[in-house]
Design a protein around this motif. Structure first.
Motif, PDB file in Angstrom:
ATOM      1  N   ALA A   1     -14.019  -9.274  13.240  1.00 38.02           N
ATOM      2  CA  ALA A   1     -15.401  -8.716  12.872  1.00 38.02           C
ATOM      3  C   ALA A   1     -14.994  -7.168  12.720  1.00 38.02           C
ATOM      4  CB  ALA A   1     -16.398  -8.809  13.824  1.00 38.02           C
ATOM      5  N   VAL A   2     -14.178  -6.450  13.384  1.00 42.94           N
ATOM      6  CA  VAL A   2     -13.926  -4.977  13.538  1.00 42.94           C
ATOM      7  C   VAL A   2     -13.015  -4.749  12.242  1.00 42.94           C
ATOM      8  CG1 VAL A   2     -12.898  -3.010  14.624  1.00 42.94           C
ATOM      9  CG2 VAL A   2     -14.475  -4.581  16.096  1.00 42.94           C
ATOM     10  N   LEU A   3     -12.079  -5.707  12.172  1.00 38.25           N
ATOM     11  CA  LEU A   3     -11.170  -5.257  11.108  1.00 38.25           C
ATOM     12  C   LEU A   3     -12.066  -5.692   9.752  1.00 38.25           C
ATOM     13  CD1 LEU A   3      -7.943  -7.084  12.196  1.00 38.25           C
ATOM     14  CD2 LEU A   3      -8.204  -4.693  11.940  1.00 38.25           C
ATOM     15  N   LEU A   4     -12.706  -6.385   9.729  1.00 38.48           N
ATOM     16  CA  LEU A   4     -13.606  -6.971   8.395  1.00 38.48           C
ATOM     17  C   LEU A   4     -14.133  -5.426   7.961  1.00 38.48           C
ATOM     18  CD1 LEU A   4     -13.977  -9.123   6.382  1.00 38.48           C
ATOM     19  CD2 LEU A   4     -15.987  -9.578   7.716  1.00 38.48           C
ATOM     20  N   SER A   5     -14.886  -4.983   9.010  1.00 42.31           N
ATOM     21  CA  SER A   5     -15.866  -3.843   8.992  1.00 42.31           C
ATOM     22  C   SER A   5     -15.108  -2.490   8.331  1.00 42.31           C
ATOM     23  CB  SER A   5     -16.719  -3.582  10.040  1.00 42.31           C
ATOM     24  OG  SER A   5     -15.857  -2.995  11.218  1.00 42.31           O
ATOM     25  N   LEU A   6     -13.871  -2.724   8.725  1.00 46.84           N
ATOM     26  CA  LEU A   6     -12.988  -1.406   8.640  1.00 46.84           C
ATOM     27  C   LEU A   6     -12.153  -1.457   7.165  1.00 46.84           C
ATOM     28  CD1 LEU A   6     -11.629  -0.646  12.097  1.00 46.84           C
ATOM     29  CD2 LEU A   6     -13.524   0.441  10.975  1.00 46.84           C
ATOM     30  N   ILE A   7     -12.384  -2.551   6.384  1.00 45.65           N
ATOM     31  CA  ILE A   7     -11.729  -2.469   5.268  1.00 45.65           C
ATOM     32  C   ILE A   7     -11.779  -1.672   4.238  1.00 45.65           C
ATOM     33  CG2 ILE A   7     -11.255  -4.008   2.971  1.00 45.65           C
ATOM     34  CD1 ILE A   7     -11.633  -6.427   4.795  1.00 45.65           C
ATOM     35  N   GLY A   8     -10.901  -0.780   3.756  1.00 47.07           N
ATOM     36  CA  GLY A   8     -11.047   0.405   2.855  1.00 47.07           C
ATOM     37  C   GLY A   8     -11.737   1.541   3.632  1.00 47.07           C
ATOM     38  N   LYS A   9     -11.777   1.529   4.820  1.00 43.36           N
ATOM     39  CA  LYS A   9     -12.306   2.868   5.297  1.00 43.36           C
ATOM     40  C   LYS A   9     -11.162   3.374   6.139  1.00 43.36           C
ATOM     41  CE  LYS A   9     -16.912   0.966   6.036  1.00 43.36           C
ATOM     42  NZ  LYS A   9     -18.093   0.298   7.093  1.00 43.36           N
ATOM     43  N   ILE A  10     -10.333   2.635   6.448  1.00 38.34           N
ATOM     44  CA  ILE A  10      -9.128   3.241   7.517  1.00 38.34           C
ATOM     45  C   ILE A  10      -7.817   2.788   6.658  1.00 38.34           C
ATOM     46  CG2 ILE A  10      -7.667   3.247   9.510  1.00 38.34           C
ATOM     47  CD1 ILE A  10     -10.207   2.775  11.087  1.00 38.34           C
TER      48      ILE A  10
ATOM     49  N   ASN B   1      -6.527  -8.073   2.924  1.00 34.72           N
ATOM     50  CA  ASN B   1      -5.598  -9.036   3.601  1.00 34.72           C
ATOM     51  C   ASN B   1      -5.738  -8.871   5.156  1.00 34.72           C
ATOM     52  OD1 ASN B   1      -5.131 -10.478   1.506  1.00 34.72           O
ATOM     53  ND2 ASN B   1      -3.370  -9.627   0.944  1.00 34.72           N
ATOM     54  N   THR B   2      -5.549  -7.800   5.691  1.00 37.16           N
ATOM     55  CA  THR B   2      -5.516  -7.439   7.193  1.00 37.16           C
ATOM     56  C   THR B   2      -6.358  -8.503   8.001  1.00 37.16           C
ATOM     57  OG1 THR B   2      -5.102  -5.243   6.697  1.00 37.16           O
ATOM     58  CG2 THR B   2      -5.334  -5.838   8.928  1.00 37.16           C
ATOM     59  N   PRO B   3      -7.588  -8.760   7.949  1.00 39.67           N
ATOM     60  CA  PRO B   3      -8.296  -9.604   8.831  1.00 39.67           C
ATOM     61  C   PRO B   3      -7.897 -11.005   8.527  1.00 39.67           C
ATOM     62  CG  PRO B   3      -9.553  -7.882   7.592  1.00 39.67           C
ATOM     63  CD  PRO B   3      -8.451  -8.162   6.901  1.00 39.67           C
TER      64      PRO B   3
END
Length: 216
Positions: A170-179, A185-187
């Motif tokens: 969930a955290v990785l999904l919310s950070l896509i394109g922000k970090i 593909n990361t999450p």
């Protein structure tokens, strides 16, 4: 150890519903994925479960229909689990909290299934956050009760494993394109791990709490 008939019925019902949930979950994902890979490239590192559910044709039909059927089954399992833990000493506050959060989780899961990202990305994302963060809260509540009731350690540990994997996803999904470095593909692999951890959790709880003799 003596067990009364209601407790035996409750435990057996929990085990049966849990097994049905696992069979439906694994069957839906395997069947829809096998149909998906016949015409599309597939990798657990690049293909979301929701990608399978957003693919027109049989992959979408099987995946989304299966997930919609699974939602009430999983909530029924939660109800039986909450009652089982109540018999083992869990309080009313826990029961109300777990069932309320569980209902939100079901709503999120239905939103994910009924509205694939190809139809509405906004609704799909909102449903995803409701579902995944909801699961984190729900499983944390369950793990806390299992520790307090001093149940077999595998029970709370399996609950916390779900919490960890779902939270990371969930955290990785919310950070896509922000970090920088966190791409679409990361999450992905964490979503597959989340599904696997939940199936393991269902199996573990079906075995241990599905045994009427389990009291600690």
């Amino acid at each position: 150890m003596h067990t009364d008939e209601p407790s035996i019925f409750l435990a057996k019902s929990l085990r049966i519903v849990g097994i049905i949930g696992v069979l439906l979950g694994v069957g839906t994902v395997l069947w829809s994925t096998l149909l998906y890979i016949q015409e599309h490239e597939f990798s657990v590192y690049t293909t979301y479960l929701s990608d399978v559910g957003a693919t027109p044709g049989w992959p979408q039909v099987i995946f989304n229909s299966g997930m919609l059927v699974i939602s009430p089954v999983r909530y029924l399992f939660l109800v039986l689990l909450v009652v089982r833990l109540a018999h083992l000493g869990a309080g009313r506050a826990f029961s109300v909290s777990a069932l309320t959060v569980g209902l939100l989780v079901v709503i999120g899961n239905i939103g994910l299934s009924a509205v694939p990202h190809s139809l509405s990305l906004t609704v799909h994302k909102m449903s995803a956050f409701l579902y995944f963060f909801g699961v984190v809260i729900l499983q944390t509540l369950i793990a806390g009760q299992e520790f307090r009731r001093r149940l077999a350690l595998v029970l709370p540990l399996s609950s916390l494993a779900v919490v960890a994997v779902y939270l990371i996803f969930a955290v990785l999904l919310s950070l896509i394109g922000k970090i920088e470095g966190i791409t679409r593909n990361t999450p992905v692999i964490w979503e597959w791990l989340a599904f696997c951890s939940l199936m393991v959790w269902l199996i573990v709880h079906s075995i241990f709490l599905g045994d009427a003799r389990t009291t600690k």
